[in-house]
Design a protein around this motif. Structure first.
Motif, mmCIF file in Angstrom:
data_model
loop_
_atom_site.group_PDB
_atom_site.id
_atom_site.type_symbol
_atom_site.label_atom_id
_atom_site.label_comp_id
_atom_site.label_asym_id
_atom_site.label_seq_id
_atom_site.Cartn_x
_atom_site.Cartn_y
_atom_site.Cartn_z
ATOM 1 N N LEU A 150 0.821 -1.207 0.000
ATOM 2 C CA LEU A 150 0.000 0.000 0.000
ATOM 3 C C LEU A 150 0.855 1.257 0.000
ATOM 4 C CD1 LEU A 150 -2.787 1.280 0.175
ATOM 5 C CD2 LEU A 150 -2.688 0.999 2.658
ATOM 6 N N LYS A 151 1.948 1.223 0.749
ATOM 7 C CA LYS A 151 2.798 2.409 0.876
ATOM 8 C C LYS A 151 3.372 2.826 -0.478
ATOM 9 C CE LYS A 151 6.223 4.246 4.088
ATOM 10 N NZ LYS A 151 7.125 3.929 5.204
ATOM 11 N N SER A 152 3.851 1.850 -1.243
ATOM 12 C CA SER A 152 4.433 2.175 -2.540
ATOM 13 C C SER A 152 3.374 2.675 -3.511
ATOM 14 C CB SER A 152 5.151 0.955 -3.130
ATOM 15 O OG SER A 152 4.234 -0.090 -3.397
ATOM 16 N N SER A 153 2.165 2.105 -3.420
ATOM 17 C CA SER A 153 1.077 2.560 -4.296
ATOM 18 C C SER A 153 0.695 3.994 -3.993
ATOM 19 C CB SER A 153 -0.155 1.664 -4.124
ATOM 20 O OG SER A 153 0.126 0.351 -4.535
ATOM 21 N N MET A 154 0.615 4.317 -2.703
ATOM 22 C CA MET A 154 0.242 5.674 -2.309
ATOM 23 C C MET A 154 1.305 6.686 -2.703
ATOM 24 S SD MET A 154 -1.460 4.895 1.421
ATOM 25 C CE MET A 154 -1.643 6.627 1.835
ATOM 26 N N LYS B 37 -1.861 13.980 -4.769
ATOM 27 C CA LYS B 37 -2.872 14.261 -3.748
ATOM 28 C C LYS B 37 -4.291 14.251 -4.302
ATOM 29 C CE LYS B 37 0.055 16.910 -0.595
ATOM 30 N NZ LYS B 37 0.284 18.225 0.060
ATOM 31 N N ASP B 38 -4.455 14.682 -5.543
ATOM 32 C CA ASP B 38 -5.798 14.769 -6.118
ATOM 33 C C ASP B 38 -6.138 13.577 -7.004
ATOM 34 O OD1 ASP B 38 -4.066 15.320 -8.183
ATOM 35 O OD2 ASP B 38 -5.193 17.046 -8.949
ATOM 36 N N GLU B 39 -5.379 12.482 -6.863
ATOM 37 C CA GLU B 39 -5.609 11.293 -7.676
ATOM 38 C C GLU B 39 -6.151 10.148 -6.819
ATOM 39 O OE1 GLU B 39 -2.333 11.668 -11.246
ATOM 40 O OE2 GLU B 39 -1.730 10.598 -9.442
ATOM 41 N N MET B 40 -6.805 9.216 -7.487
ATOM 42 C CA MET B 40 -7.317 8.028 -6.794
ATOM 43 C C MET B 40 -7.327 6.846 -7.756
ATOM 44 S SD MET B 40 -11.031 7.444 -4.923
ATOM 45 C CE MET B 40 -10.614 8.415 -3.474
ATOM 46 N N ILE B 41 -6.827 5.714 -7.282
ATOM 47 C CA ILE B 41 -6.931 4.460 -8.033
ATOM 48 C C ILE B 41 -8.255 3.808 -7.659
ATOM 49 C CG2 ILE B 41 -5.936 2.177 -8.417
ATOM 50 C CD1 ILE B 41 -3.207 3.384 -7.656
ATOM 51 N N VAL B 42 -9.046 3.427 -8.657
ATOM 52 C CA VAL B 42 -10.354 2.820 -8.414
ATOM 53 C C VAL B 42 -10.401 1.476 -9.139
ATOM 54 C CG1 VAL B 42 -12.846 3.131 -8.454
ATOM 55 C CG2 VAL B 42 -11.342 5.136 -8.382
ATOM 56 N N TYR C 194 -6.792 4.722 -17.528
ATOM 57 C CA TYR C 194 -7.204 3.339 -17.295
ATOM 58 C C TYR C 194 -5.982 2.435 -17.179
ATOM 59 C CZ TYR C 194 -11.715 5.183 -18.730
ATOM 60 O OH TYR C 194 -12.861 5.934 -18.800
ATOM 61 N N ALA C 195 -6.197 1.274 -16.578
ATOM 62 C CA ALA C 195 -5.121 0.287 -16.432
ATOM 63 C C ALA C 195 -5.713 -1.109 -16.496
ATOM 64 C CB ALA C 195 -4.384 0.485 -15.110
ATOM 65 N N TYR C 196 -4.922 -2.061 -16.994
ATOM 66 C CA TYR C 196 -5.377 -3.452 -17.075
ATOM 67 C C TYR C 196 -5.324 -4.126 -15.708
ATOM 68 C CZ TYR C 196 -5.228 -2.882 -22.115
ATOM 69 O OH TYR C 196 -5.455 -2.436 -23.391
ATOM 70 N N SER C 197 -4.407 -3.669 -14.861
ATOM 71 C CA SER C 197 -4.326 -4.186 -13.491
ATOM 72 C C SER C 197 -3.524 -3.174 -12.670
ATOM 73 C CB SER C 197 -3.635 -5.548 -13.437
ATOM 74 O OG SER C 197 -2.240 -5.426 -13.663
ATOM 75 N N HIS C 198 -3.613 -3.308 -11.361
ATOM 76 C CA HIS C 198 -2.865 -2.416 -10.471
ATOM 77 C C HIS C 198 -1.365 -2.621 -10.660
ATOM 78 C CE1 HIS C 198 -2.601 -0.594 -6.146
ATOM 79 N NE2 HIS C 198 -1.719 -0.076 -6.969
ATOM 80 N N PHE C 199 -0.949 -3.874 -10.783
ATOM 81 C CA PHE C 199 0.473 -4.165 -10.933
ATOM 82 C C PHE C 199 1.026 -3.565 -12.229
ATOM 83 C CE2 PHE C 199 3.926 -6.813 -12.539
ATOM 84 C CZ PHE C 199 4.824 -6.737 -11.478
ATOM 85 N N ILE C 200 0.281 -3.745 -13.340
ATOM 86 C CA ILE C 200 0.747 -3.219 -14.622
ATOM 87 C C ILE C 200 0.801 -1.693 -14.576
ATOM 88 C CG2 ILE C 200 0.163 -2.987 -17.072
ATOM 89 C CD1 ILE C 200 -0.934 -5.829 -16.972
ATOM 90 N N TRP C 201 -0.224 -1.060 -13.987
ATOM 91 C CA TRP C 201 -0.206 0.407 -13.883
ATOM 92 C C TRP C 201 1.011 0.883 -13.089
ATOM 93 C CZ3 TRP C 201 -0.154 3.639 -9.635
ATOM 94 C CH2 TRP C 201 -0.259 5.002 -9.923
ATOM 95 N N SER C 202 1.274 0.256 -11.956
ATOM 96 C CA SER C 202 2.394 0.656 -11.114
ATOM 97 C C SER C 202 3.713 0.531 -11.863
ATOM 98 C CB SER C 202 2.420 -0.200 -9.846
ATOM 99 O OG SER C 202 3.493 0.159 -9.018
ATOM 100 N N LYS C 203 3.853 -0.539 -12.613
ATOM 101 C CA LYS C 203 5.085 -0.786 -13.364
ATOM 102 C C LYS C 203 5.265 0.248 -14.479
ATOM 103 C CE LYS C 203 7.431 -4.737 -15.507
ATOM 104 N NZ LYS C 203 7.584 -4.332 -16.912
ATOM 105 N N LEU C 204 4.181 0.546 -15.197
ATOM 106 C CA LEU C 204 4.262 1.514 -16.286
ATOM 107 C C LEU C 204 4.423 2.938 -15.762
ATOM 108 C CD1 LEU C 204 1.480 0.122 -18.653
ATOM 109 C CD2 LEU C 204 3.952 -0.122 -18.919
#
Length: 400
Positions: free
Chosen positions: A28-32, A37-42, A157-167
């Motif tokens: 969670l820490k790395s994702s945050m 501040k004005d963004e949100m992953i849904v 948009y993202a295909y997955s949380h992991f792919i978004w984080s990596k990209l």
């Protein structure tokens, strides 16, 4: 066997294999730390009776909400997707029909855009099942004149949380080299695109792009290796029954590029823009999602991709794309650039052409950062330096 299948994937498509099967976990820490501040992953998960919504933001951390999603809600979703993909006519897009459209849209928006998202100005959507086909910016926002979410916030948009984080962790190349492939500019050719020449020339003005009108398949991929941004302005042939047959045309009497070709050629691109109808559409496979041309470019190594979910009219496509590149050239982030271009298109269009069919088709997947980092103006640097000098001088005088 399954192990042989995985080994083949690992050797032939290593980037896709890493994204699909990596056992690396996200904390969670790395994702945050990756979101502003004005963004949100849904992250949505849609089952038979509920939509499960996981959100991550800097302010609230990780949150979960289960919202009922009835058969009627699914029907509304299906109708909305169909309406967005269907070209309206003057006869069926009256003020009354627009109100009816928005009433149904509002009920669906209440399920998907929750009060906890109110302060987020950029939503990073990870959709699931039927939601994969929905451009969330076309949802209702309560404003009477332009009642769409695109006027409330930007989306990517993202295909997955992991792919978004990596990209998202990747940094765009400082030396941008842009390639525009536009094989349908000749009005004497079949399937001529009337606004293609305008689109390619304006992009070239903003980014000094190299424009190609005709290449063989091998030459096309060879040229792609030398560029960091790829804009493909062509026609696609969609096969929803067999996605392996879906392709992009390289031009009249030229070869076609299939998904197999794309994933077989490393595409180390900062951004791929598919100004091509249905480039984000394809067959749905449970556990994998939508198998589309756009997804193939991500699997091949592209950091971000702009794709279309349906057949966008040539004129609207050209207007949105040129506005998008103008914003990018000014140092605007990709998600804001696309959002601003759509808003400008809507505000300058007639009521009928404000229908989401004309502007909601293009969406951004992957890395949403700016291509060009805004430089701090020289005078601002001098001013800040003078302020620092004055403060230090004052501090030294008070000490003495």
């Amino acid at each position: 066997s399954y192990l042989n299948y995985r080994n083949q994937l690992k050797h032939r498509f290593p980037q896709y294999f890493e994204a699909r099967f990596s056992e690396q976990k996200l904390d969670l820490k790395s994702s945050m730390s990756q979101i502003k501040k004005d963004e949100m992953i849904v992250d949505y998960y849609l089952d038979t009776s509920s939509v499960h919504i996981f959100t991550i933001s800097r302010a609230a951390g990780l949150n979960y909400e289960e919202v009922s999603f009835s058969t009627e809600d699914r029907e509304r979703l299906e109708c909305l997707i169909t309406d967005i993909r269907s070209e309206p006519s003057i006869m069926d897009w009256s003020y009354e029909s627009m109100q009816a459209f928005q009433n149904e849209n509002r009920l669906l928006t209440e399920k998907l855009i929750r009060p906890s998202m109110e302060n987020a100005k950029h939503l990073i959507i990870i959709p699931h099942n039927e939601l994969l086909y929905l451009p969330f910016e076309a949802l209702y926002n309560g404003e009477n004149n332009c009642p769409f979410q695109v006027f409330e916030r930007s989306f990517s948009y993202a295909y997955s949380h992991f792919i978004w984080s990596k990209l998202h962790a990747k940094k765009s190349d400082e030396d941008l080299s842009v390639m525009v492939y536009s094989p349908y500019e000749n009005q004497n050719e079949q399937d001529f695109l009337p606004n293609a020449r305008v689109e390619s020339s304006i992009i070239s003005q903003f980014f000094n792009a190299e424009i190609f009108l005709s290449l063989e398949k091998a030459s096309f991929f060879a040229e792609c290796e030398n560029k960091t941004i790829h804009h493909i302005l062509s026609h696609a042939n969609l096969n929803e029954q067999n996605s392996s047959l879906t392709n992009v045309s390289l031009g009249p009497d030229r070869e076609k590029i299939y998904m197999q070709d794309i994933v077989s050629n490393p595409f180390n691109s900062s951004m791929v823009v598919l100004s091509v109808c249905n480039s984000g559409n394809g067959s749905f496979v449970q556990g994998e999602g939508v198998l589309s041309l756009a997804r193939s470019f991500i699997e091949s190594g592209a950091e971000s991709i702009v794709m279309s979910g349906h057949a966008v009219p040539d004129y609207a496509s050209s207007q949105i794309m040129t506005g998008f590149y103008e914003e990018l050239a000014n140092g605007t982030s990709k998600h804001q650039a696309l959002s601003k271009s759509k808003k400008h298109y809507i505000e300058s269009s007639s009521q009928m052409h404000q229908h989401p069919y004309y502007w909601a088709g293009f969406v951004l997947h992957g890395n949403d950062n700016a291509l060009i980092q805004k430089e701090i103006p020289y005078l601002v640097i001098i001013g800040l330096s003078l302020v620092v000098i004055i403060l230090i001088s004052f501090w030294l005088k008070t000490r003495s």
